[in-house]
Design an enzyme around this catalytic site. Structure first.
Site, PDB file in Angstrom:
ATOM      1  N   GLY A   1       8.902   0.898   8.372  1.00  0.00           N
ATOM      2  CA  GLY A   1       7.896   1.871   8.769  1.00  0.00           C
ATOM      3  C   GLY A   1       7.834   2.018  10.293  1.00  0.00           C
ATOM      4  O   GLY A   1       7.977   1.042  11.028  1.00  0.00           O
TER       5      GLY A   1
ATOM      6  N   HIS B   1       0.859  -1.183   0.000  1.00  0.00           N
ATOM      7  CA  HIS B   1       0.000   0.000   0.000  1.00  0.00           C
ATOM      8  C   HIS B   1       0.899   1.237   0.000  1.00  0.00           C
ATOM      9  O   HIS B   1       2.138   1.101  -0.057  1.00  0.00           O
ATOM     10  CB  HIS B   1      -0.951  -0.020   1.205  1.00  0.00           C
ATOM     11  CG  HIS B   1      -0.251  -0.273   2.517  1.00  0.00           C
ATOM     12  ND1 HIS B   1       0.637   0.618   3.073  1.00  0.00           N
ATOM     13  CD2 HIS B   1      -0.279  -1.333   3.365  1.00  0.00           C
ATOM     14  CE1 HIS B   1       1.098   0.135   4.216  1.00  0.00           C
ATOM     15  NE2 HIS B   1       0.573  -1.051   4.410  1.00  0.00           N
TER      16      HIS B   1
ATOM     17  N   SER C   1      -1.566  -3.375   5.818  1.00  0.00           N
ATOM     18  CA  SER C   1      -2.133  -4.417   4.948  1.00  0.00           C
ATOM     19  C   SER C   1      -3.375  -5.014   5.597  1.00  0.00           C
ATOM     20  O   SER C   1      -4.267  -5.506   4.911  1.00  0.00           O
ATOM     21  CB  SER C   1      -1.108  -5.514   4.690  1.00  0.00           C
ATOM     22  OG  SER C   1       0.059  -4.933   4.156  1.00  0.00           O
TER      23      SER C   1
ATOM     24  N   GLN D   1       6.696 -15.449  12.168  1.00  0.00           N
ATOM     25  CA  GLN D   1       6.253 -14.329  13.007  1.00  0.00           C
ATOM     26  C   GLN D   1       4.737 -14.340  13.243  1.00  0.00           C
ATOM     27  O   GLN D   1       4.201 -13.394  13.802  1.00  0.00           O
ATOM     28  CB  GLN D   1       6.734 -12.997  12.425  1.00  0.00           C
ATOM     29  CG  GLN D   1       6.112 -12.593  11.105  1.00  0.00           C
ATOM     30  CD  GLN D   1       6.788 -11.355  10.522  1.00  0.00           C
ATOM     31  OE1 GLN D   1       7.877 -11.426   9.973  1.00  0.00           O
ATOM     32  NE2 GLN D   1       6.154 -10.200  10.651  1.00  0.00           N
TER      33      GLN D   1
ATOM     34  N   MET E   1      -1.884   3.426   7.680  1.00  0.00           N
ATOM     35  CA  MET E   1      -2.000   2.431   6.601  1.00  0.00           C
ATOM     36  C   MET E   1      -1.404   1.104   7.050  1.00  0.00           C
ATOM     37  O   MET E   1      -0.362   1.065   7.699  1.00  0.00           O
ATOM     38  CB  MET E   1      -1.281   2.923   5.357  1.00  0.00           C
ATOM     39  CG  MET E   1      -2.061   4.009   4.681  1.00  0.00           C
ATOM     40  SD  MET E   1      -1.405   4.354   3.052  1.00  0.00           S
ATOM     41  CE  MET E   1      -2.415   5.761   2.647  1.00  0.00           C
TER      42      MET E   1
ATOM     43  N   VAL F   1       2.444   6.498   7.465  1.00  0.00           N
ATOM     44  CA  VAL F   1       1.606   7.115   6.427  1.00  0.00           C
ATOM     45  C   VAL F   1       0.158   6.837   6.819  1.00  0.00           C
ATOM     46  O   VAL F   1      -0.202   5.708   7.153  1.00  0.00           O
ATOM     47  CB  VAL F   1       1.915   6.519   5.039  1.00  0.00           C
ATOM     48  CG1 VAL F   1       1.075   7.197   3.963  1.00  0.00           C
ATOM     49  CG2 VAL F   1       3.403   6.676   4.723  1.00  0.00           C
TER      50      VAL F   1
ATOM     51  N   HIS G   1       4.047   1.318   2.140  1.00  0.00           N
ATOM     52  CA  HIS G   1       5.231   0.642   1.598  1.00  0.00           C
ATOM     53  C   HIS G   1       5.875   1.483   0.488  1.00  0.00           C
ATOM     54  O   HIS G   1       7.092   1.582   0.399  1.00  0.00           O
ATOM     55  CB  HIS G   1       4.844  -0.708   0.988  1.00  0.00           C
ATOM     56  CG  HIS G   1       4.305  -1.703   1.966  1.00  0.00           C
ATOM     57  ND1 HIS G   1       3.001  -2.123   1.956  1.00  0.00           N
ATOM     58  CD2 HIS G   1       4.905  -2.361   2.982  1.00  0.00           C
ATOM     59  CE1 HIS G   1       2.814  -3.007   2.905  1.00  0.00           C
ATOM     60  NE2 HIS G   1       3.942  -3.167   3.554  1.00  0.00           N
TER      61      HIS G   1
END
Ligand code: PAF
Length: 286
Positions: free
Chosen positions: A150, A37, A193, A64, A191, A183, A40
């Protein structure tokens, strides 16, 4: 863009890209699990500003995910992701399959103590071991000069920085692990996923998370006691339609130690569940 799925061609390709880019060229890696998105793509653009060669990895890392988490449901859309990366001028997509990353008999685990305790480390046992192990492997595989992550996953960034420092993964370059600010959508939602899992109603309600966090920070800044502010924040998040608040805590941004009241380096961390989706966010206080 070259897409590589096995280790031997990866090494040849990074060497060739470095030769073509000339002496002193830097290679930046943006590790992802795909379902790309704008968050990224912001990392990719920042990587492009900082380095001559940009590599992105896409690998949905089973290590994970906990046993009851969303590994099977996690969105996989390699073709669409590739198109987005081509449009960004990415040089290399490293998309290993599971056996390239974890060959038969794989038995090594990297565990980073301290910064991985509490917050998501408490809610998701083993999660940060899985992150540290795969990121260490990605660093060894791609051998980047810098890597970008991020800040939405602030604790993850702290774990990776500590691992890189402790294992001398980036001894030649200080600040090689670059954190990129969160973001946000127009209504403030960070944002992720996982936002794709939200129904229209849940998506609308989810905007309460950053909104209540901002108002909590305002109250902290004018001196309200942290315990009251965090209690109100959790109540407001639940009233907005969330099912559970996993944590709402003040922590030191670098050490991730719990704070009873804000210090100069304090950050507010929240994780909350809406439907089956767990959303996280963090903001600087002050
Ligand atoms: O942030 C992510 O997408 C993942 O945790 C990472 C860093 C790519 C490791 O699998």
């Amino acid at each position: 863009m070259q897409t590589i799925r096995a280790l031997n061609p990866l090494r040849e390709t990074t060497a060739a890209l470095r030769r073509a880019a000339g002496t002193g060229a830097r290679l930046a890696l943006v590790p992802t699990m795909g379902a790309l998105h704008d968050g990224h793509l912001t990392l990719v653009r920042r990587a492009r500003e900082m380095a001559e060669i940009v590599a992105v990895s896409i690998f949905v890392n089973p290590k994970q995910f906990g046993p009851n988490e969303d590994l099977d449901a996690y969105p996989r859309q390699l073709e669409r992701d590739s198109e987005l990366l081509v449009a960004e001028g990415v040089d290399l997509l490293w998309a290993p399959d599971i056996t390239a990353m974890y060959p038969e008999g794989f038995a090594t685990n990297i565990s980073v103590e301290g910064v991985s305790a509490g917050l998501c480390g408490a809610d998701r046992p083993g999660h940060f071991d899985g992150v540290a192990t795969v990121v260490c492997k990605l660093f060894n595989q791609v051998a980047p000069d810098i890597a970008l992550f991020g800040e939405k996953d602030w604790q993850q960034l702290a774990v990776i920085r500590r691992m890189a420092r402790d294992l001398d993964l980036y001894a030649p370059l200080p600040n090689a692990i670059v954190g990129v600010p969160i973001v946000r959508e127009a209504d403030g939602l960070a944002m992720s996923s996982r936002n794709a899992y939200l129904s229209a109603d849940q998506r609308k309600a989810a905007a309460a998370l950053p909104r209540t966090m901002r108002s909590a920070i305002e109250r902290l800044t004018i001196g309200h006691p942290a315990k009251d502010v965090l209690g109100t924040l959790s109540a407001d998040v639940l009233a907005a339609g969330f099912d559970n608040v996993d944590y709402a805590e003040l922590r030191d941004a670098a050490s991730i130690e719990l704070l009873a009241e804000p210090n100069d380096n304090a950050r507010l961390f929240v994780a909350a569940r809406i439907g089956g989706t767990r959303l996280i966010d963090n903001m600087a206080v002050g």
